[in-house]
Enzyme design. Structure first.
Site, short mmCIF file in Angstrom:
data_model
loop_
_atom_site.label_atom_id
_atom_site.label_comp_id
_atom_site.label_asym_id
_atom_site.label_seq_id
_atom_site.Cartn_x
_atom_site.Cartn_y
_atom_site.Cartn_z
N LEU A 21 0.81 -1.21 0.00
CA LEU A 21 0.00 0.00 0.00
C LEU A 21 0.85 1.26 0.00
CD1 LEU A 21 -2.76 -1.02 2.57
CD2 LEU A 21 -2.90 -1.04 0.07
N GLY A 24 7.24 4.70 3.75
CA GLY A 24 7.67 6.03 4.15
C GLY A 24 8.85 5.94 5.08
N GLY A 25 9.07 7.03 5.82
CA GLY A 25 10.22 7.07 6.69
C GLY A 25 10.15 6.09 7.84
N MET A 26 8.93 5.73 8.25
CA MET A 26 8.78 4.82 9.38
C MET A 26 8.87 3.36 8.97
SD MET A 26 5.63 4.66 12.09
CE MET A 26 5.58 3.46 13.42
N VAL A 29 3.81 -0.34 4.40
CA VAL A 29 2.42 -0.68 4.69
C VAL A 29 1.94 -1.70 3.66
CG1 VAL A 29 0.08 0.18 5.07
CG2 VAL A 29 2.05 1.64 5.59
N LYS A 43 1.02 -2.15 8.98
CA LYS A 43 2.17 -1.25 8.93
C LYS A 43 3.37 -1.90 9.62
CE LYS A 43 1.53 3.04 10.26
NZ LYS A 43 1.35 4.18 11.18
N ASP A 138 -1.47 15.56 13.35
CA ASP A 138 -0.95 15.46 11.98
C ASP A 138 -2.09 15.32 10.98
OD1 ASP A 138 1.02 15.46 10.03
OD2 ASP A 138 1.33 13.29 10.12
#
Length: 519
Positions: A21, A24-26, A29, A43, A138
Site C-alpha cells: 500500500l 515512508g520514513g517509518m 504498509v 504497517k 498530523d
C-alpha cells in the site's frame, strides 16, 4: 496498491500479505487478510528504527492512541506485534479509498457541496478524537480517506494524549509542514485547537487544490513555510464564500480564538440530502467501486505457492483467535505469546467485554457509533441478502470462555471464566434483534469487566448474521469504566442448537467461540 516485491514476506504475524500500500520514513504498509477473509492495513517498522532504545515506547504509544479513538470516522486497531519481535507491526482496518491528497492531485478540487459535507464529517471525527482525550497532531490531506459512505481520519502515529505532561523538545516540529498550527510550528504544546487549525488547512486544500500558506506548485523552504504559518495571513482565494468566515476563524493564530470541533459542526449546520454519499463526485464513487472490486479479487485469490527459501517464521495465533496458522519451520523456536492492549478502565472493557472486538465493519448504517466501514464488509456477493432474522435464531444462547487467568495483569487483565448470554428475537435488518450480556471477573479485584449490549441486525447471508452493538453499558451498573461502543460480530449457525462466533486477532483472548441454545 502494488504487487508484493521479490523478497517480501508472505505472512506477518499470521496474516497473509496480498499487496503493497505504500512506504515512508517509518516503514512499509501492506494489504493483508485475516484467516476469515477480512482486509487489514498492516504497517511494519524499519528494523533500524526498532533498534532505537526509545522507539518501542513510541510505537507502543501509537498503538494505544489509535485504539482509544473509536468512531465511524476512524479506523480501529485489530492486532499488533508482540514485544521484542522484528519487524514490529500494527494491523488496522483497511479502507479501499483514495486519500484526499491523491484525489486532488489527480482530479482537482472537490465541488463546494462535497467540501461542506467533508467539513461536517471531519468535524464530527474531531469531536470523537477530543472525547477520547487525544490530539491527532498530523491532520493533512494524506491522512483523510474519501470512503464511499464517509471520509475517514487515519494515522494517529504522532498523536499524544492530552493529559501527557511531556512537551515537544525545544525547536522540534511535529506534524506535516503546510498543515501545522502556529503553536506546532514554534514547538509549543499543541492541544485540540491545533487540530481545528489543521482541519481548516485541509479544507482549503480540498476546495482550492493548495494549502492556505502555499501557492499552487510552490515548494518553499521549511523555515519560510513555518514563518508564514506563524506570521502571515492565510491565502483563501478560491474558497467558497459560504465557508470563508468559518475557515478564517479556524485559522486564527491565537488557539483561544478558534472554534471548538463541536462549534465547528454547529456552524456548518445539519446534514443535507444523502450526506457524503450523495455529495461525493461520481468519479470518486466509481473509483472506490473499482478499488472494492480489486480488493474482492485479492481477498479470494488462492494463496500462491511459497518459493524457496522457506517463508520467514511468524508468531502463531493466540488460543481462541481463529483457525490455526501453518506450523513454524522445524528449526524455528516458539514465538512469544502475543501482547494484548493495556487493560484498565475503558481500555480493559474494550478488550474483554465483547465476544470479539471489531471483527467486521459493514457499509451503510445510520452514522452512529459503530457504523460500518467499507474496509470490513464481508466479501460482497451478487446474491441478495435476507432481510429478517429467521425464527430458528429466536431464543437464548450461552457460552463460556476460559478468560485470561495466565495474563500478566499489566498489559492484559487476569480474568476468570468469560460467560456470555445472547438472546435473539424476531426483527428485520436495521432493527434491534438481540441482547448480549457478558460477565468476566478480574482475578485481583473481582470486578466484573463485562458489558451488556443491544444488538442491531446489519446483514444476513445464508447461515451467517452480522450484528452491531447499538448500545453498550457495563453489566455491573456500579462500574466506573465505559464500555466500547459499536462492537460488531459475525455469528454463524452451525447446527440447530449451536452458534459459532468468529474470533481473530489479539483482542478476542478468553472469549467463547461457540454458543449453545439454552433449554
Amino acid at each position: 496498491m502494488e504487487p508484493l516485491r521479490p523478497g517480501d514476506p508472505l505472512d506477518i504475524g499470521g496474516y497473509r500479505l496480498l499487496a503493497r500500500l505504500g512506504e515512508g520514513g517509518m516503514g512499509e504498509v501492506f494489504l493483508a487478510r485475516t484467516a476469515s477473509g477480512r482486509a487489514l492495513a498492516l504497517k511494519t517498522v524499519h528494523r533500524e528504527l526498532s533498534r532505537d532504545p526509545g522507539f518501542a515506547d513510541r510505537f507502543d504509544r501509537e498503538i494505544r492512541t489509535n485504539d482509544r479513538v473509536r468512531s465511524p470516522w476512524t479506523v480501529s486497531v485489530v492486532d499488533f506485534s508482540p514485544a521484542g519481535s522484528s519487524p514490529q507491526w500494527l494491523a488496522t482496518e483497511y479502507v479501499p479509498a483514495p486519500s484526499l491528497a491523491d484525489w486532488v492531485r489527480r482530479e482537482g478540487p472537490l465541488p463546494e457541496p462535497a467540501v461542506r459535507i467533508l467539513a461536517r464529517e471531519l468535524a464530527a471525527a474531531l469531536v470523537s478524537v477530543r472525547a477520547a482525550g487525544v490530539v491527532h497532531r498530523d491532520i493533512k490531506p494524506a491522512n483523510v480517506l474519501l470512503g464511499p459512505e464517509r471520509p475517514f481520519l487515519i494515522d494517529f502515529g504522532i498523536a499524544r494524549a492530552v493529559r501527557d505532561p511531556r512537551r515537544t523538545r525545544t525547536g522540534a516540529v511535529i506534524g506535516t509542514p503546510g498543515y501545522l498550527s502556529p503553536e506546532q510550528a514554534t514547538g509549543d504544546t499543541a492541544g485540540h485547537p491545533a487540530d481545528v487549525f489543521s482541519l481548516a488547512a485541509v479544507l482549503v486544500h480540498a476546495a482550492t487544490g493548495g494549502g492556505p500558506f502555499l501557492a499552487h506548485g510552490e515548494e518553499p523552504s521549511l523555515p519560510v513555510l513555518l514563518y508564514r504559518i506563524v506570521h502571515d495571513e492565510p491565502r483563501l482565494d478560491g474558497v467558497p464564500p459560504s465557508l470563508l468566515p468559518l475557515l478564517r476563524d479556524c485559522l486564527a493564530k491565537d488557539p483561544g480564538l478558534r472554534p471548538t470541533a463541536e462549534e465547528l459542526g454547529s456552524r456548518l449546520g445539519p446534514a443535507e440530502g444523502d450526506g457524503w454519499a450523495g455529495a461525493a463526485p461520481p468519479a470518486l464513487v466509481a473509483d472506490t467501486g473499482r478499488r472494492e472490486a480489486e480488493l474482492r479479487v485479492l481477498l479470494t485469490a488462492p494463496r500462491p505457492p511459497a518459493a524457496p527459501p522457506a517463508p520467514l517464521p511468524v508468531p502463531p495465533e493466540p488460543a481462541g483467535s481463529g483457525p490455526a496458522m501453518p506450523p513454524l519451520p522445524p528449526a524455528a523456536s516458539p514465538a512469544p505469546a502475543r501482547r494484548r492492549l493495556l487493560l484498565g478502565g475503558a481500555a480493559g472493557s474494550a478488550a474483554l467485554a465483547a465476544l470479539v472486538l471489531l471483527l467486521l465493519r459493514l457499509a451503510g448504517g445510520d452514522g452512529g457509533d459503530g457504523d460500518g466501514k467499507a474496509a470490513d464488509r464481508p466479501t460482497p456477493s451478487p446474491s441478495p441478502a435476507a432481510s429478517a432474522l429467521p425464527a430458528s435464531w429466536a431464543g437464548t444462547w450461552t457460552g463460556l470462555g476460559p478468560g485470561t487467568p495466565d495474563a500478566d495483569g499489566i498489559t492484559r487483565a487476569r480474568t476468570r471464566d468469560f460467560a456470555v448470554t445472547v438472546t435473539f428475537q424476531a426483527g428485520s435488518v436495521s432493527e434491534v434483534t438481540g441482547r448480549q450480556v457478558s460477565s468476566v471477573r478480574e482475578v485481583s479485584s473481582g470486578r466484573d469487566l463485562g458489558c451488556t449490549e443491544a444488538l442491531e441486525l446489519r446483514q444476513l447471508r445464508g447461515a451467517t448474521v452480522y450484528l452491531a452493538a447499538a448500545t453498550s453499558r457495563p453489566t455491573d451498573r456500579t462500574a466506573t469504566f465505559d464500555c466500547p461502543k459499536g462492537n460488531l460480530y459475525v455469528v454463524t449457525m452451525t447446527g440447530p442448537d449451536t452458534l459459532t462466533v468468529e474470533l481473530e486477532g489479539a483482542q478476542s483472548a478468553g472469549a467463547p467461540s461457540t454458543l449453545t441454545r439454552a433449554r
